[in-house]
Design a protein around this motif. Sequence first.
Motif, PDB file in Angstrom:
ATOM      1  N   GLY A 199       0.780  -1.232   0.000  1.00 12.16           N
ATOM      2  CA  GLY A 199       0.000   0.000   0.000  1.00 12.16           C
ATOM      3  C   GLY A 199       0.805   1.272   0.000  1.00 12.16           C
TER       4      GLY A 199
ATOM      5  N   GLN B 101      -0.630  -1.972  -7.804  1.00 14.19           N
ATOM      6  CA  GLN B 101      -1.659  -0.927  -7.851  1.00 14.19           C
ATOM      7  C   GLN B 101      -3.014  -1.524  -8.228  1.00 14.19           C
ATOM      8  OE1 GLN B 101       0.391   1.162 -11.215  1.00 14.19           O
ATOM      9  NE2 GLN B 101       0.663   2.800  -9.722  1.00 14.19           N
ATOM     10  N   THR B 102      -4.068  -0.756  -7.966  1.00 14.56           N
ATOM     11  CA  THR B 102      -5.405  -1.154  -8.414  1.00 14.56           C
ATOM     12  C   THR B 102      -5.350  -1.500  -9.908  1.00 14.56           C
ATOM     13  OG1 THR B 102      -6.369   0.374  -6.822  1.00 14.56           O
ATOM     14  CG2 THR B 102      -7.818  -0.395  -8.580  1.00 14.56           C
TER      15      THR B 102
ATOM     16  N   ASP C 295       4.478   6.180 -10.110  1.00 14.77           N
ATOM     17  CA  ASP C 295       5.404   6.057  -8.977  1.00 14.77           C
ATOM     18  C   ASP C 295       6.833   6.324  -9.418  1.00 14.77           C
ATOM     19  OD1 ASP C 295       3.848   5.360  -6.729  1.00 14.77           O
ATOM     20  OD2 ASP C 295       3.543   3.359  -7.561  1.00 14.77           O
TER      21      ASP C 295
ATOM     22  N   LYS D 271      -3.312   6.051   2.959  1.00 15.27           N
ATOM     23  CA  LYS D 271      -2.319   6.865   2.245  1.00 15.27           C
ATOM     24  C   LYS D 271      -2.453   8.335   2.636  1.00 15.27           C
ATOM     25  CE  LYS D 271      -2.550   4.746  -1.996  1.00 15.27           C
ATOM     26  NZ  LYS D 271      -2.478   3.370  -1.543  1.00 15.27           N
TER      27      LYS D 271
ATOM     28  N   ASP E 111       7.545  -7.297   0.712  1.00 10.45           N
ATOM     29  CA  ASP E 111       7.123  -5.906   0.521  1.00 10.45           C
ATOM     30  C   ASP E 111       6.632  -5.827  -0.923  1.00 10.45           C
ATOM     31  OD1 ASP E 111       6.872  -3.196   0.118  1.00 10.45           O
ATOM     32  OD2 ASP E 111       8.930  -2.694   0.681  1.00 10.45           O
ATOM     33  N   THR E 112       5.316  -5.871  -1.084  1.00 10.18           N
ATOM     34  CA  THR E 112       4.736  -6.070  -2.413  1.00 10.18           C
ATOM     35  C   THR E 112       4.301  -4.744  -3.027  1.00 10.18           C
ATOM     36  OG1 THR E 112       2.510  -6.334  -1.502  1.00 10.18           O
ATOM     37  CG2 THR E 112       3.829  -8.317  -1.680  1.00 10.18           C
TER      38      THR E 112
ATOM     39  N   ARG F 135       5.006   8.357  -4.907  1.00 13.55           N
ATOM     40  CA  ARG F 135       4.413   8.844  -6.148  1.00 13.55           C
ATOM     41  C   ARG F 135       5.363   9.841  -6.799  1.00 13.55           C
ATOM     42  NH1 ARG F 135       0.486   5.938  -8.109  1.00 13.55           N
ATOM     43  NH2 ARG F 135      -0.043   7.766  -9.346  1.00 13.55           N
TER      44      ARG F 135
ATOM     45  N   PRO G 134       5.232   2.784   0.715  1.00 15.76           N
ATOM     46  CA  PRO G 134       6.579   2.322   1.065  1.00 15.76           C
ATOM     47  C   PRO G 134       6.630   2.024   2.559  1.00 15.76           C
ATOM     48  CG  PRO G 134       6.656   4.379  -0.207  1.00 15.76           C
ATOM     49  CD  PRO G 134       5.222   4.149   0.168  1.00 15.76           C
TER      50      PRO G 134
HETATM   51  C1  WTA Z   1       1.651   2.634  -3.450  1.00 15.67           C
HETATM   52  C2  WTA Z   1      -2.619  -0.977  -3.641  1.00 15.67           C
HETATM   53  C3  WTA Z   1       5.621   1.379  -2.023  1.00 15.67           C
HETATM   54  C4  WTA Z   1       2.178   3.106  -4.784  1.00 15.67           C
HETATM   55  C5  WTA Z   1      -2.175  -2.393  -4.013  1.00 15.67           C
HETATM   56  C6  WTA Z   1       1.115   2.664  -5.765  1.00 15.67           C
HETATM   57  C7  WTA Z   1       3.430   1.087  -2.644  1.00 15.67           C
HETATM   58  C8  WTA Z   1      -0.129   2.847  -4.957  1.00 15.67           C
HETATM   59  C9  WTA Z   1       3.518  -0.287  -2.321  1.00 15.67           C
HETATM   60  C10 WTA Z   1      -1.258   1.964  -5.410  1.00 15.67           C
HETATM   61  C11 WTA Z   1       4.765  -0.779  -1.803  1.00 15.67           C
HETATM   62  C12 WTA Z   1       1.538   0.154  -3.077  1.00 15.67           C
HETATM   63  N1  WTA Z   1       5.778   0.096  -1.686  1.00 15.67           N
HETATM   64  N2  WTA Z   1       4.493   1.898  -2.499  1.00 15.67           N
HETATM   65  N3  WTA Z   1       4.931  -2.044  -1.429  1.00 15.67           N
HETATM   66  N4  WTA Z   1       2.317  -0.831  -2.606  1.00 15.67           N
HETATM   67  N5  WTA Z   1       2.186   1.320  -3.087  1.00 15.67           N
HETATM   68  O1  WTA Z   1      -4.140   1.411  -6.104  1.00 15.67           O
HETATM   69  O2  WTA Z   1       2.281   4.519  -4.748  1.00 15.67           O
HETATM   70  O3  WTA Z   1      -4.502   1.360  -3.602  1.00 15.67           O
HETATM   71  O4  WTA Z   1       1.088   3.408  -6.950  1.00 15.67           O
HETATM   72  O5  WTA Z   1      -3.130  -0.356  -4.768  1.00 15.67           O
HETATM   73  O6  WTA Z   1       0.256   2.538  -3.606  1.00 15.67           O
HETATM   74  O7  WTA Z   1      -2.327   1.998  -4.488  1.00 15.67           O
HETATM   75  P1  WTA Z   1      -3.620   1.133  -4.746  1.00 15.67           P
END
Ligand code: WTA
Length: 635
Positions: free
Chosen positions: A373, A401-402, A487, A598, A397-398, A502, A375
Amino acid sequence: MSYYKIENLEQYFKHYNKSVREPRKFWGKIAEENFTWYQQWDKVVDFNMADAEIKWFTEAKVNMAKNCIDRHLNKRGEKTAIIFEPNDPTEKALHISYNELHQRVCKMANVLREQGIEKGDRVCIYLPMIPELAVSMLACARIGAIHSVVFAGFSSSAVATRILDSDCKMVITSDGGYRGNKTIELKSIIDEALEKCPSVSSVLVVKRTNTEIDMKSGRDIWLQPLLDEASDNSVAEIMDSEDPLFILYTSGSTGKPKGMVHTTAGYMVYSAYTFKNVFNYEENDIFWCTADIGWITGHSYILYGPLLNGATTVIFEGVPSYPDFSRFWEIIEKHKVSQFYTAPTAIRALAKENLEYVQKHHLKTLKVIGSVGEPINEEAWHWYNDNVGTKKCPIVDTWWQTETGGIMISPLAFITPTKPTYATLPLPGIQPVLMNDKGVEIEKNQEVGSLCIKFPWPGIARTIWGNHQRYKDTYFSAYPGNYFTGDGALRDEVGYYRITGRVDDVVIVSGHNLGTAPIEDAINEHPAVAESAIIGFPHDVKGNALYGYVILKETGELRNKENLFKEINQHISDHVGPIAKLDKIQFVSGLPKTRSGKIMRRILRKIAEGDFSNFGDTSTLLNPEIIEEIIAGKN
Ligand code: WTA
């Protein structure tokens, strides 16, 4: 040779290379060997990045719900598919077997059909984290209706916007939902939303809280009596690979939310494959992802990914702080959870509490722990590693994005050596590139660039509902030929990726590219600091200077603020470099956050610039009241 499961690091590189050289063979084989199809595909992939037209497994016929449930019935009929852990720990948990899930989904599918829902219709699901949420989604998938799950914390106007945008015909909701010691009146929120939504002709209502509600005659129907009457025999709809499976809204930096459309076959293959490999899922594991199903993380890793693998998945209705801060740890112990997947914001919140909450529980069944979600900062990473994983469980640490449908860059548990704050290596099939401002690929290590992906993967969203042009403009126009993630990232000497935040969060100070995450890490390591967010604001000499919003721990509150500011800057100097020192600091009691945790930086940026007008869409904020407080405290 099967490509579905990677066994070791050497094999990872082999599979990775295969997926780049021969993506069609690679994904074709995975799709063929691990899923049930009514009809095979023509082409594994067919795409044109310039027009943002992407198709996987063209002309193939398939049904998602059959792959999630029916396919397992012979072998795993009596196995638990879903463990439902209620909000109240004294209420009994439910174990729903694959057989029972099949029955429930078939009944629900019949109810939907009887209510006039047909293939292609949109159904809005606004439910708390209860089994009916999963059952409703799978029933939609079974009959080919497109589900649009709206997180049951959104306001009536946010729900209305989403219902209108995709023209939903039906809403599935409940009388209410439990969250900690609160009861949320979901039905009345829907009633208000529907005043603006003429397309909705029926509302199915699940009874959960026994809250007294209005039932509008001719529109609202209690679900249970319909289910009691329904047959548990239901023929699944034969779907095309590219028929939409669901719409899920994600907020853009401007404008109304984007209805990301995920289609059937590609999403199926990708969510299943990533689940299996990232979490090293094995047959008798119990998987728990703490996200809400209303977010993509819940779609892919509470529901679809686990069920496609015949796994047991936990659905938790409540919150980490109720009845007290040991709730997560208690659930891990109670249900013998093997994989635990949560967000850095939850980890930081729990790390602030007494360590005894964690230590009094046996977490020894855990094998893998994950983060998603945002960093994950170094301090949170270590706390998670030391106290939850007890240094035995790899942290995945995955990053994803949506829009990507599934995990893109991440360690594979027990295979990829982890490194704090690094999402490490791309999954097979994922070809990341880093671009500079001129659109030229960055080859050098340690330089922050815009993270793009240069070849389609099966899980990528295919369009924005009703607005393909916006999809093209947002994701495919900044770096032609590539998908642009929004990102920033850098790559280290061994090829590991670190997501820096971002791209709009990258601040250029005196010509230096600074990601916000490493600086926030440094600030957060100061013993008096609980959390921080930094943003750039215009500066005559440096171009941009840094403004820090800092939440203090209780001990910090008692300290002299001038001295603290100096010490924090010293910390930044030591960890990142003097260039990253803050020009201004403001101590705050909270930060504006979206419901998924976030930080909404554009609001902080406006406040720092002294512009208190028009903060844009704040409907996704969990704590809008914090804005006034931050404005009042601005120096
Ligand atoms: C951020 C969530 C760093 C990133 C699955 C991305 C992360 C946005 C990470 C998507 C991570 C998600 N490390 N940043 N492990 N995982 N992000 O659409 O900025 O809710 O573009 O999807 O979350 O958020 P979304």
